[in-house]
Design an enzyme around this catalytic site. Structure first.
Site, PDB file in Angstrom:
ATOM      1  N   SER A 127       0.870  -1.174   0.000  1.00  0.00           N
ATOM      2  CA  SER A 127       0.000   0.000   0.000  1.00  0.00           C
ATOM      3  C   SER A 127       0.908   1.225   0.000  1.00  0.00           C
ATOM      4  CB  SER A 127      -0.853  -0.004   1.284  1.00  0.00           C
ATOM      5  OG  SER A 127      -1.458   1.256   1.507  1.00  0.00           O
TER       6      SER A 127
ATOM      7  N   TYR B  29      -1.933  -1.147  10.415  1.00  0.00           N
ATOM      8  CA  TYR B  29      -1.900  -1.295   8.955  1.00  0.00           C
ATOM      9  C   TYR B  29      -0.570  -0.761   8.406  1.00  0.00           C
ATOM     10  CZ  TYR B  29      -3.896  -1.057   4.177  1.00  0.00           C
ATOM     11  OH  TYR B  29      -4.167  -1.217   2.835  1.00  0.00           O
TER      12      TYR B  29
HETATM   13  P1  NAD Z   1     -11.445  -6.241   0.288  1.00  0.00           P
HETATM   14  O1  NAD Z   1     -12.003  -6.085   1.667  1.00  0.00           O
HETATM   15  O2  NAD Z   1     -12.298  -5.955  -0.897  1.00  0.00           O
HETATM   16  O3  NAD Z   1     -10.862  -7.707   0.087  1.00  0.00           O
HETATM   17  C1  NAD Z   1     -10.114  -8.348   1.086  1.00  0.00           C
HETATM   18  C2  NAD Z   1     -10.036  -9.809   0.745  1.00  0.00           C
HETATM   19  O4  NAD Z   1      -9.323 -10.457   1.810  1.00  0.00           O
HETATM   20  C3  NAD Z   1     -11.403 -10.493   0.657  1.00  0.00           C
HETATM   21  O5  NAD Z   1     -11.348 -11.491  -0.342  1.00  0.00           O
HETATM   22  C4  NAD Z   1     -11.553 -11.128   2.046  1.00  0.00           C
HETATM   23  O6  NAD Z   1     -12.430 -12.244   2.053  1.00  0.00           O
HETATM   24  C5  NAD Z   1     -10.118 -11.533   2.296  1.00  0.00           C
HETATM   25  N1  NAD Z   1      -9.817 -11.747   3.701  1.00  0.00           N
HETATM   26  C6  NAD Z   1     -10.072 -10.951   4.775  1.00  0.00           C
HETATM   27  N2  NAD Z   1      -9.655 -11.536   5.902  1.00  0.00           N
HETATM   28  C7  NAD Z   1      -9.124 -12.728   5.548  1.00  0.00           C
HETATM   29  C8  NAD Z   1      -8.521 -13.802   6.263  1.00  0.00           C
HETATM   30  N3  NAD Z   1      -8.403 -13.787   7.599  1.00  0.00           N
HETATM   31  N4  NAD Z   1      -8.091 -14.868   5.578  1.00  0.00           N
HETATM   32  C9  NAD Z   1      -8.223 -14.929   4.222  1.00  0.00           C
HETATM   33  N5  NAD Z   1      -8.779 -13.951   3.499  1.00  0.00           N
HETATM   34  C10 NAD Z   1      -9.223 -12.865   4.154  1.00  0.00           C
HETATM   35  O7  NAD Z   1     -10.121  -5.341   0.310  1.00  0.00           O
HETATM   36  P2  NAD Z   1      -9.245  -4.705  -0.855  1.00  0.00           P
HETATM   37  O8  NAD Z   1      -9.402  -3.244  -0.779  1.00  0.00           O
HETATM   38  O9  NAD Z   1      -9.452  -5.395  -2.152  1.00  0.00           O
HETATM   39  O10 NAD Z   1      -7.791  -5.018  -0.284  1.00  0.00           O
HETATM   40  C11 NAD Z   1      -6.950  -6.002  -0.824  1.00  0.00           C
HETATM   41  C12 NAD Z   1      -5.507  -5.689  -0.453  1.00  0.00           C
HETATM   42  O11 NAD Z   1      -5.132  -4.443  -1.032  1.00  0.00           O
HETATM   43  C13 NAD Z   1      -5.289  -5.547   1.058  1.00  0.00           C
HETATM   44  O12 NAD Z   1      -4.053  -6.113   1.418  1.00  0.00           O
HETATM   45  C14 NAD Z   1      -5.253  -4.039   1.248  1.00  0.00           C
HETATM   46  O13 NAD Z   1      -4.492  -3.678   2.370  1.00  0.00           O
HETATM   47  C15 NAD Z   1      -4.595  -3.609  -0.044  1.00  0.00           C
HETATM   48  N6  NAD Z   1      -4.831  -2.209  -0.396  1.00  0.00           N
HETATM   49  C16 NAD Z   1      -6.091  -1.743  -0.585  1.00  0.00           C
HETATM   50  C17 NAD Z   1      -6.269  -0.412  -0.917  1.00  0.00           C
HETATM   51  C18 NAD Z   1      -7.625   0.171  -1.184  1.00  0.00           C
HETATM   52  O14 NAD Z   1      -7.710   1.394  -1.317  1.00  0.00           O
HETATM   53  N7  NAD Z   1      -8.675  -0.607  -1.265  1.00  0.00           N
HETATM   54  C19 NAD Z   1      -5.162   0.429  -1.060  1.00  0.00           C
HETATM   55  C20 NAD Z   1      -3.897  -0.083  -0.849  1.00  0.00           C
HETATM   56  C21 NAD Z   1      -3.740  -1.417  -0.520  1.00  0.00           C
END
Ligand code: NAD
Length: 258
Positions: free
Chosen positions: A140, A153
């Site tokens: 991130s 985080y």
């Molecule tokens: P999201 O909530 O849409 O998806 C998260 C996924 O992780 C889902 O499939 C969920 O079922 C799974 N998950 C949650 N807890 C879990 C566990 N204990 N075991 C297995 N799976 C689990 O989130 P997202 O925004 O798509 O985030 C995905 C990644 O991208 C994360 O690592 C997040 O930190 C990173 N990220 C997101 C953003 C953003 O703006 N959305 C920005 C930077 C980084």
């Protein structure tokens, strides 16, 4: 750009958001897919099956090393191993350090950081045997800079960038690469929860809260998309990515340029 037919990609947390977008990009390039995560598993599976690739799901909880091992055992049994590993599962919690729930801290560190150590240690022997592999850690902008309220985080994502560098160095003379991608805001359920919290706190509409969230941090004023991130992963999987090693590649609408 890249042909992944005959290869297997495992994407943690791929039932929604960024992980699903990345799994879809890898499937379009021909890879067999191991999905992981909770929620609407059937919809995620269906969206990948229409691409004509083999896809399975394992419900391993990324807090549980034994379940992560079981997921790798299934991937090995069904596909012979994992060629592309995308460590994407992640959760968020926003709270000042002194109020931060201890269990939330432990969960965020386990899911956003420690799980990538477990998956990497399990994937690397097969990648070394094949002398080819790709590990992509979805960090991130918070792997590069901090934001108030996001202690666990930010600590986990900085740790993930560190793990990326060490893994890249330990595989530097092989056909295996390891890199981190550092997205800015992407409109997924994880960020929708933060938008709802701003709307409630400031008594404004969801649209206004979305604009406020972006204008605070992301100069482009636009969200990054899962599709854009999926295509960056494909580039890293292509021969053009052979010498990209240990990078923390921002795709953040200018956030970390400030
Ligand atoms: P999201 O909530 O849409 O998806 C998260 C996924 O992780 C889902 O499939 C969920 O079922 C799974 N998950 C949650 N807890 C879990 C566990 N204990 N075991 C297995 N799976 C689990 O989130 P997202 O925004 O798509 O985030 C995905 C990644 O991208 C994360 O690592 C997040 O930190 C990173 N990220 C997101 C953003 C953003 O703006 N959305 C920005 C930077 C980084």
């Amino acid at each position: 750009m890249v042909n992944l037919h005959g290869k297997t990609a495992l994407v943690t947390g791929s039932t929604s958001g960024i992980g699903l977008g990345i799994a879809q990009a890898l499937a379009q390039a021909g890879a067999s897919i191991v999905l992981n995560g909770f929620g609407d598993v059937e919809a995620a599976l269906a969206s990948l099956r229409t691409m004509g690739v083999e896809v399975i799901h394992h419900p391993a909880d990324m807090r549980r090393p034994d379940e992560i091992e079981a997921m790798f055992a299934l991937a090995t049994e069904r596909f012979g191993g994992v060629d592309v590993l995308v460590n994407n599962a992640g959760i968020q919690h926003v709270s000042p350090v002194e109020d931060f729930p201890v269990q939330k801290w432990d969960d965020i560190l386990a899911i956003n950081l420690t799980s990538a150590f477990h998956t990497s240690r399990l994937a690397l022997p097969g990648m070394r045997a094949a002398n080819w592999g790709r590990i992509v850690n979805i960090a991130s902008v918070h792997g590069l800079v901090g934001s108030a309220g996001k202690s666990a985080y930010v600590a986990a994502k900085h740790g993930l960038v560190g793990l990326t560098k060490v893994t890249a160095l330990e595989t530097a003379a092989t056909g295996i690469t390891c890199n981190a991608i550092c997205p800015g805001f992407v409109l997924t359920p994880l960020v929708a929860a933060q938008i709802d919290a701003i709307a409630q706190r400031d008594a404004i509409t969801t649209d206004a809260a979305q604009a406020r969230l972006l204008s605070d941090k992301q100069p482009s004023g636009q969200f990054v998309t899962p599709e854009q991130l999926g295509n960056l992963v494909l580039m890293l999987c292509s021969p053009f990515g052979d010498q990209v090693r240990g990078a923390a590649w921002a795709m953040d609408g200018g956030w970390t340029a400030q």
